[in-house]
Design a protein around this motif. Structure first.
Motif, PDB file in Angstrom:
ATOM      1  N   ASN A   1       0.820  -1.226  -0.063  1.00  0.00           N
ATOM      2  CA  ASN A   1      -0.105  -0.018   0.050  1.00  0.00           C
ATOM      3  C   ASN A   1       0.905   1.187  -0.144  1.00  0.00           C
ATOM      4  N   ARG A   2       0.636   2.257  -0.662  1.00  0.00           N
ATOM      5  CA  ARG A   2       1.113   3.540  -0.681  1.00  0.00           C
ATOM      6  C   ARG A   2       0.027   4.605  -0.869  1.00  0.00           C
TER       7      ARG A   2
ATOM      8  N   LYS B   1      -3.591   5.379   2.878  1.00  0.00           N
ATOM      9  CA  LYS B   1      -2.895   4.560   1.969  1.00  0.00           C
ATOM     10  C   LYS B   1      -3.732   3.321   1.498  1.00  0.00           C
TER      11      LYS B   1
ATOM     12  N   ILE C   1       5.583  -2.092  -4.461  1.00  0.00           N
ATOM     13  CA  ILE C   1       6.381  -1.016  -3.514  1.00  0.00           C
ATOM     14  C   ILE C   1       7.666  -1.566  -3.749  1.00  0.00           C
TER      15      ILE C   1
ATOM     16  N   ASP D   1      12.485   5.104   3.318  1.00  0.00           N
ATOM     17  CA  ASP D   1      11.137   5.093   3.147  1.00  0.00           C
ATOM     18  C   ASP D   1      10.634   4.046   1.956  1.00  0.00           C
ATOM     19  N   VAL D   2       9.565   4.222   1.649  1.00  0.00           N
ATOM     20  CA  VAL D   2       8.897   3.501   0.536  1.00  0.00           C
ATOM     21  C   VAL D   2       8.936   4.545  -0.708  1.00  0.00           C
TER      22      VAL D   2
ATOM     23  N   ASP E   1       5.968   7.028  -1.584  1.00  0.00           N
ATOM     24  CA  ASP E   1       4.893   7.019  -0.462  1.00  0.00           C
ATOM     25  C   ASP E   1       5.011   8.295   0.259  1.00  0.00           C
TER      26      ASP E   1
ATOM     27  N   CYS F   1       9.565   1.471   6.765  1.00  0.00           N
ATOM     28  CA  CYS F   1       8.366   0.817   6.278  1.00  0.00           C
ATOM     29  C   CYS F   1       7.550   0.037   7.312  1.00  0.00           C
TER      30      CYS F   1
ATOM     31  N   GLY G   1      -4.426  -1.220   3.681  1.00  0.00           N
ATOM     32  CA  GLY G   1      -3.930  -0.016   4.116  1.00  0.00           C
ATOM     33  C   GLY G   1      -4.603   0.997   4.991  1.00  0.00           C
TER      34      GLY G   1
ATOM     35  N   ASN H   1       2.274   0.117   5.029  1.00  0.00           N
ATOM     36  CA  ASN H   1       2.815  -0.269   3.614  1.00  0.00           C
ATOM     37  C   ASN H   1       2.646  -1.722   3.115  1.00  0.00           C
TER      38      ASN H   1
END
Length: 209
Positions: free
Chosen positions: A7-8, A27, A33, A39-40, A43, A58, A81, A86
Motif C-alpha cells: 500500500n502507498r 494508503k 512497492i 522510506d517506501v 509513498d 516501512c 492500508g 505499507n
C-alpha cells in the motif's frame, strides 16, 4: 507468512482543530512497492520527525487483525492500508515476532525495529480519536522495520524469517512495557529489553521512565 497487500498513499489535506494539515495516512493497495533505506518509494511521508527514517522505513500490519477492527467499526470503508501500513501480512503475530528479527520480504531484507505508536492521524482516518487508546489496548500494533537490503514487494510474496533475535523481546512484550505494566512479572522482560542493543534508544528511554 504471506503478504496479502502492499500500500502507498499521497499527501492529502485534512481538517484538524480548525486548521488544514497534510497527512499520508490514507494508503491504498497498489501492484508493488519498492522499499529503501528511509522510506517506501513514492509513498507520502509528511512529517519526518515521526514517520520514515532508518528505524521506520516501512510499516507492517497484520491482515488477521482486520476482522477485530471491522467488528468495532463496521461502517468504515474497509480496504487494506487502513492503518497506514505499507505491507499487510497474513499470519502476523505480535507475540511471536521479536525486535531484531530479520525477514525476507519480497526481494528486500528487513529487520524488526519498533512497534507502532499511533498519532491523531489514525483517529482522523477512523473518524474518532478514541481508536488511539483502543489500538494500544488491543496490542495489535503492527511494527516498523529497518531495510537491510533494498528491494521490491508485492502481494503474494512470502514474509520469511531469516534470522531470529534469540534473546529479543517480542513486539507484544515491548508494547506492554511501553504502555501497560513495567513491574512485577515484567521485571525480567524489562531487563532483557534494556540490555538488547537492537531495541532502539528511544524505546529504551521510554520504558526506563
Amino acid at each position: 507468512m504471506k503478504i496479502v497487500s502492499v500500500n502507498r498513499g499521497e499527501a492529502v489535506p485534512v481538517q484538524w482543530r480548525g486548521k488544514t494539515i497534510q497527512t499520508g495516512i490514507y494508503k491504498y493497495p497498489v501492484a508493488s512497492i519498492s522499499v529503501g533505506e528511509t522510506d517506501v518509494l513514492h509513498d507520502a511521508v509528511v512529517d519526518r520527525r515521526y514517520h520514515g527514517g532508518v528505524d521506520k522505513a516501512c510499516y507492517l500490519y497484520g491482515e488477521d487483525h482486520y476482522a477485530y477492527w471491522k467488528e468495532k467499526y463496521p461502517v468504515l470503508d474497509w480496504k487494506y492500508g487502513m492503518f497506514g501500513e505499507n505491507v499487510t501480512v497474513q499470519g502476523f503475530d505480535e507475540s511471536e515476532i521479536r525486535i531484531g528479527d530479520i525477514y525476507q520480504m519480497g526481494t528486500s531484507l528487513v529487520q524488526i525495529t519498533r512497534p507502532r505508536q499511533p498519532c491523531f492521524k489514525l483517529g482522523i482516518r477512523f473518524g474518532t480519536q478514541k481508536v488511539l487508546k483502543e489500538f494500544i489496548q488491543s496490542l495489535r500494533t503492527g511494527v516498523y522495520v529497518r531495510v537491510l537490503e533494498n528491494g521490491g514487494v508485492k502481494a503474494g510474496d512470502e514474509f520469511t524469517l531469516v534470522k531470529r533475535n534469540e534473546e529479543g523481546v517480542s513486539i507484544k512484550e515491548l508494547v506492554q512495557l511501553l504502555f501497560h505494566n513495567k513491574e512485577g512479572a515484567f521485571d525480567a522482560i524489562l531487563a532483557k529489553a534494556i540490555a538488547d542493543p537492537l531495541v532502539t534508544e528511544a524505546d529504551k528511554a521510554e520504558i526506563a521512565k
